[in-house]
Design a protein around this motif. Structure first.
Motif, short mmCIF file in Angstrom:
data_model
loop_
_atom_site.label_atom_id
_atom_site.label_comp_id
_atom_site.label_asym_id
_atom_site.label_seq_id
_atom_site.Cartn_x
_atom_site.Cartn_y
_atom_site.Cartn_z
N GLY A 37 40.98 34.94 42.63
CA GLY A 37 41.00 35.17 41.19
C GLY A 37 39.59 35.41 40.70
N GLU A 38 39.19 34.66 39.69
CA GLU A 38 37.85 34.87 39.14
C GLU A 38 36.76 34.08 39.85
N LEU A 39 37.17 33.25 40.77
CA LEU A 39 36.17 32.48 41.52
C LEU A 39 35.60 33.34 42.64
N GLU A 40 34.35 33.69 42.53
CA GLU A 40 33.77 34.58 43.53
C GLU A 40 32.49 33.99 44.10
N LEU A 41 32.40 34.05 45.41
CA LEU A 41 31.23 33.58 46.14
C LEU A 41 30.12 34.60 45.96
N GLU A 42 29.01 34.20 45.30
CA GLU A 42 27.96 35.17 44.99
C GLU A 42 26.88 35.21 46.07
N ILE A 43 26.86 34.20 46.92
CA ILE A 43 25.81 34.11 47.94
C ILE A 43 25.91 35.26 48.95
N PRO A 44 24.78 35.91 49.29
CA PRO A 44 24.83 36.93 50.34
C PRO A 44 25.37 36.33 51.64
N TYR A 45 26.16 37.11 52.34
CA TYR A 45 26.85 36.54 53.51
C TYR A 45 25.88 36.05 54.56
N GLN A 46 24.70 36.62 54.59
CA GLN A 46 23.72 36.20 55.60
C GLN A 46 23.34 34.74 55.42
N GLN A 47 23.54 34.22 54.20
CA GLN A 47 23.16 32.83 53.94
C GLN A 47 24.31 31.86 54.09
N LEU A 48 25.48 32.38 54.49
CA LEU A 48 26.64 31.50 54.67
C LEU A 48 26.68 30.97 56.10
N ASP A 49 27.24 29.77 56.26
CA ASP A 49 27.49 29.25 57.60
C ASP A 49 28.95 29.53 57.92
N LEU A 50 29.17 30.67 58.58
CA LEU A 50 30.55 31.13 58.79
C LEU A 50 31.35 30.22 59.71
N ALA A 86 40.65 25.88 46.18
CA ALA A 86 41.87 25.16 46.54
C ALA A 86 42.53 24.58 45.30
N ASN A 87 41.71 23.99 44.46
CA ASN A 87 42.26 23.43 43.22
C ASN A 87 42.89 24.53 42.36
N TYR A 88 42.20 25.63 42.31
CA TYR A 88 42.68 26.75 41.49
C TYR A 88 44.02 27.27 42.00
N ILE A 89 44.10 27.47 43.30
CA ILE A 89 45.36 27.95 43.88
C ILE A 89 46.48 26.96 43.62
N ASP A 90 46.14 25.67 43.73
CA ASP A 90 47.15 24.65 43.51
C ASP A 90 47.66 24.67 42.07
N THR A 91 46.77 24.88 41.15
CA THR A 91 47.14 24.99 39.74
C THR A 91 48.08 26.19 39.54
N ILE A 92 47.69 27.30 40.09
CA ILE A 92 48.50 28.52 40.00
C ILE A 92 49.90 28.28 40.57
N ARG A 93 49.93 27.63 41.72
CA ARG A 93 51.19 27.35 42.39
C ARG A 93 52.11 26.51 41.49
N LYS A 94 51.51 25.51 40.86
CA LYS A 94 52.30 24.64 39.99
C LYS A 94 52.82 25.40 38.78
N ARG A 105 41.89 39.58 40.02
CA ARG A 105 41.68 38.51 39.04
C ARG A 105 42.95 38.21 38.24
N GLN A 106 43.91 39.11 38.35
CA GLN A 106 45.14 38.91 37.60
C GLN A 106 46.08 37.91 38.28
N ARG A 107 47.04 37.44 37.49
CA ARG A 107 48.12 36.63 38.05
C ARG A 107 49.29 37.54 38.39
N GLY A 108 50.11 37.09 39.28
CA GLY A 108 51.28 37.88 39.66
C GLY A 108 52.14 38.22 38.46
N SER A 109 52.27 37.27 37.55
CA SER A 109 53.14 37.49 36.37
C SER A 109 52.59 38.57 35.45
#
Lengths: 359, 359, 359, 359
Positions: free
Chosen positions: C159-172, C192-200, D255-259
């Motif tokens: 969704g709107e949560l986006e990882l802004e860090i360049p991938y070179q700085q991530l520990d994959l 995870a929290n966001y997905i769980d909210t959406i799911r509910k 960024r959208q929801r399925g709905s």
């Protein structure tokens, strides 16, 4: 579909007998191959009409132009486009068959399939298209030569005149010393006389082209549907007027018993696994075994005869079709370079594929 | 490469003689075709080993399972996967050739190509793989039947015993009434006796399978390299033990003159353009002309004989290879359904391609 | 068409969501590769449903069986067939949509194309088919590993949560340590929290999977239409729910000037030509340049929501479609192994093709 | 590999920027299509260099010659070969980069792949090759027009200037009324000014081309890997300088929801199933649904800038590369006909394939 051939060394031909030009695009030729126009032109000259009184009198210089894929005398790995302009197009010679179907030609079937056809000289169904194959094959030959692989074809039968000598006993360097392209001079003369007689009778006759591929390593070919001889067979059956293909012992081999037919393995002086006989024609289970690859191709009598024949026109009405134009009384002498070209294309493809077989 | 066949009706086979299973994925079968397992099973039963004393005694139920592409009894247009589990794998029968090369088999060439091979029963080079083709061909046959096209093959020669009667005079419905699959009962009996004699001599013999495709409309096939007979030839030459292919007048046609060989056109009672003869074998310029499509396929004597033969092993040392396992003394009776299957696959593909030919 | 992917390392998948099985045939894997089921199973387990509360609760063991192409633990160069039986098929869950079209699913279009469809779980249009790709990709990964090439994907946006860090700085290596498969733990938790909210909320949301290919040599990819990024793009866009693909600087790069965007060459300590920046994403002119190959894939929100939606049925009548069955609220965590699989397949193919580029 | 595109409507391009000619062979165009050179020439003129001060000043007439496949003004079903001679080849302009690598060009990667390259103007990696695509696309467009399908592209972003108006509200007939090819006149003027400024700064900038395909019936596209948007994506990513592809809601859709995102079905006045929104971009499950097919393509800033840049040569030594030659400051205006051409090729292929989907 149908206008391309090969998987990794892949050619696409275009052009009609009486259009502006014919040509071929070769995709997949490895980079770094020194390539000149001269050897391509040489092969085209072997196929060219008007070489002798045994062949059609159509005059085509068949000058090849390389349009792409070459830089500083070497291939770049990019597509090679080869162009041959048509010159001696006497299209008027064909107005009489604009709506009639010549017997045993593709006139009727092309009309049935596409509903619209270029009737001039048979359009794309003309054997003129094979000049493009010969040009592409000449590139493949240069590639194979680099890898130590040679391809040689010759005329082994014209009508009932058949060369019975095993090919191993022929001096194939004599093939191009006579207009029939039969490497046995006495037989060549008999064949030439025979064709000339047929020509004077305004008739035509068939024949056989045999071929051998030397220097091919063991391991070429693919399993199941991609067997090397299946690819060679498809290549040969795609040549105009071909009615049959056999390799190794061929049709005659069916009469043998397994105990006679099997090629027994042994190890030669150099430690190389060899077979004592070569009924397999150099291919076992569809994969080359390092022996000579040997096959034979049957060509029917040319369909265009200088006689009147019954036929029908597009409206289904009975008509008489009279042979005109300029045609060969026997196709096999000019088919020799075509058979070589197609064989070279198959081998070039198989060699490239082989590079991907193992880890 | 090599394990797929066809362009629009495309099959990919997998599996080895002594692995867990063989199978085939068919991609491109149109949706809406009613499809049952029974007719597929029926074709597999025709190819199945152990049918009579003329064939190998390996016992394989060859039960086909349709894994995908079917819903409510009709094809969905999605890939059809057909699976056949191997059952009677006596792999131990092959331990003696784990490192030896059987003469005229693919043992040496597979080793040369891949450096690593499944030697059990020839692995993938075994004719067992053709069961997958027969299953796929049975689907193609149902499709062709829907379009009014029939494919029939029969044994026309075993060793020197050759059926001389023109196929038009044969009652092909008799083909499956005898274990040899020759539609002429008297000849069938002679062939059966001959094969039995050969078998008792622990030897093998070759033969010819002929085939006719009926009901094919004019217009099938592609130009240049995609000629219908080139596709049929490639299909047939891809079958194990095949050494040659010819269609229409074939190799014999080379001896004729054009004036004899040409098939003259006429219009029949129904206004249909027809040919008076069929030297063309139903194909002109690579495209079907509406007549019967007729061809012949040469099979070599089976390589496995129940005799000792000289050979070499992977180390290049001389060895004696003894025929063991369960093998056919003559392959042609069981080859009949395989030839039909491959022909059906070629025709199905050609029919689909034909839909795209015109505006 | 459409069910196969690749040219030399070529896969063909089959199977429907609620049929007996799904599977894949891999043709062109070089011989001699040590191959085990365990690493294939491991990748399937990463894609498997029911891994956490963030994913669908369908229970599938997804046990893979290798049916062919393997002998003594190594590939033979013959087709590898991998089979996965379906188990938890609650097809009744789908009877309510037998004749209705679920919004933004393939129900309507499959019906429009084929006139007959397996509506159970979307049939072949279901993302369940991607299990076959993951299995094949696991083979490709083992091959690439042998050549020193690695493929790693991760979730970079939900969704709107986006990882802004360049991938070179991530520990994959942290990617698989959380159910979201985001390598940045804090962000992973938020996602995870966001997905769980959406799911509910009985809704779904989209996201982005990013990927990097390391260790790829310069020279992979083909000219013109076969550019490496075009092949990667096709591979990614073929994954269910994907709406976009970009590599290197991607869509954001359009705003830059050439003087900023160009990657300047230099020679590093080891004499290796390198670029100082990598806006090219490791690919220039369609060919890899030896730098990291980097790309991003956009996934739409899952179409199945646990809410009532307006739709129509096959008769064109208005209906209400209610979300049932077992579905993911967000597809990206399970898409990670699919993206890796498809990338591995593209690279394996490119590596084999590269062997044929030069004389 | 890589120089052909499409399966049934298949093109093969050849030629280099500074070789004798470029061209294309089209195989699979149905017979009976009225075809003239004028509309092909018209499309080439849209792509042609030297159209305005916003584009390169290289002067190429780009005259197309049809070499085959046409008879009496209609296609014959045989390959169409289209040839364009190169004229204004100032190859000397490139001698300075004969051994140096231009940043973010294909110089280094082509050298790495093939070991031998035509450095003149980038050889085959030059966007000049796309003229061949445009010629082929013009044939595809005429075919699609016959079937009621239209393809229109336009410039929707140049650098940071982005057209925010939904495409449905644009008057696309205005696209070619200005040199930028933006259908919104005010924005077009701003973009033109912007590009001119960039040009004067001897720099370059990227942009976006958007496109819509109208009139496409439901049912086009293939399952799994052959999804219509995957084919469109591959087509677009194969165009020089493209960095990203998205369709329908694209990257923003994540960024959208399925709905929100789901396109609800309804039946319109004519009884046609439609969707109320079109986030799907006219494609669901990879198959067209009858709505507008909508996508966007990101182009990076042109790599050739009129400034000095650090680089290395073939020997790995540091060099300075100076921009010379004649180049575009922004590629998107001339990319519009290329995007249209590639889209038309994809659709033509999909339409032909669709004919084979059902019994």
């Amino acid at each position: 579909m149908g206008n391309s051939f090969g998987s990794l060394f892949r050619i696409s031909t275009f052009g009609e007998s009486h259009g502006p030009a014919i040509g071929v695009v070769i995709d997949g030729c490895p980079s770094g191959l020194p390539l000149e126009e001269a050897p391509i032109q040489q092969e085209l000259d072997r196929r060219r009409p008007g070489q002798s009184h045994l062949t059609t009198q159509r005059q085509e210089a068949d000058r090849v132009e390389i349009l792409s894929g070459l830089f500083d005398g070497k291939t770049t790995g990019q597509p090679l486009a080869l162009l041959i302009r048509n010159q001696d197009q006497r299209s008027k010679d064909y107005s009489h068959i604009a709506t009639s179907y010549r017997p045993s030609h593709a006139d009727y079937t092309y009309q049935a399939k596409w509903g619209h056809r270029d009737y001039r000289g048979g359009g794309r169904s003309s054997a003129r298209e094979t000049a493009a194959r010969v040009a592409a094959g000449a590139v493949a030959k240069q590639l194979l030569q680099h890898w130590g692989i040679g391809v040689q074809a010759w005329v082994s039968a014209v009508g009932e005149l058949e060369l019975e000598i095993p090919y191993q006993q022929l001096d194939l360097s004599l093939t191009d010393t006579n207009p029939v392209r039969c490497p046995e001079p006495a037989m060549a003369q008999r064949m030439a006389n025979y064709i000339d007689t047929i020509r004077k009778e305004r008739d035509t006759v068939g024949g056989i082209v045999s071929a051998v591929i030397t220097g091919a390593p063991a391991g070429l070919g693919e399993p199941a549907f991609g067997k090397l001889h299946a690819q060679l067979g498809a290549a040969m059956l795609g040549i105009n007027a071909v009615k049959g293909f056999e390799y190794g012992s061929g049709f005659a081999g069916i009469r043998q018993r397994g105990s006679q037919h099997n090629d027994l393995f042994y190890t030669d002086d150099k430690g190389q696994v060899r077979t004592r006989t070569n009924q397999s024609g150099g291919i076992q289970g569809g994969i080359s075994n390092g022996e000579d690859i040997y096959f034979r191709v049957a060509f029917k009598p040319v369909a265009t005869i200088m006689q009147d024949q019954d036929s029908v026109n597009e409206a289904g009405q009975a008509v008489t079709v009279s042979g005109r134009g300029r045609h060969d009384p026997c196709v096999v002498p000019r088919a020799v370079p075509i058979v070589e070209a197609m064989a070279a294309l198959v081998l070039a493809d198989a060699c490239l594929l082989q590079r991907t077989a193992r880890l």
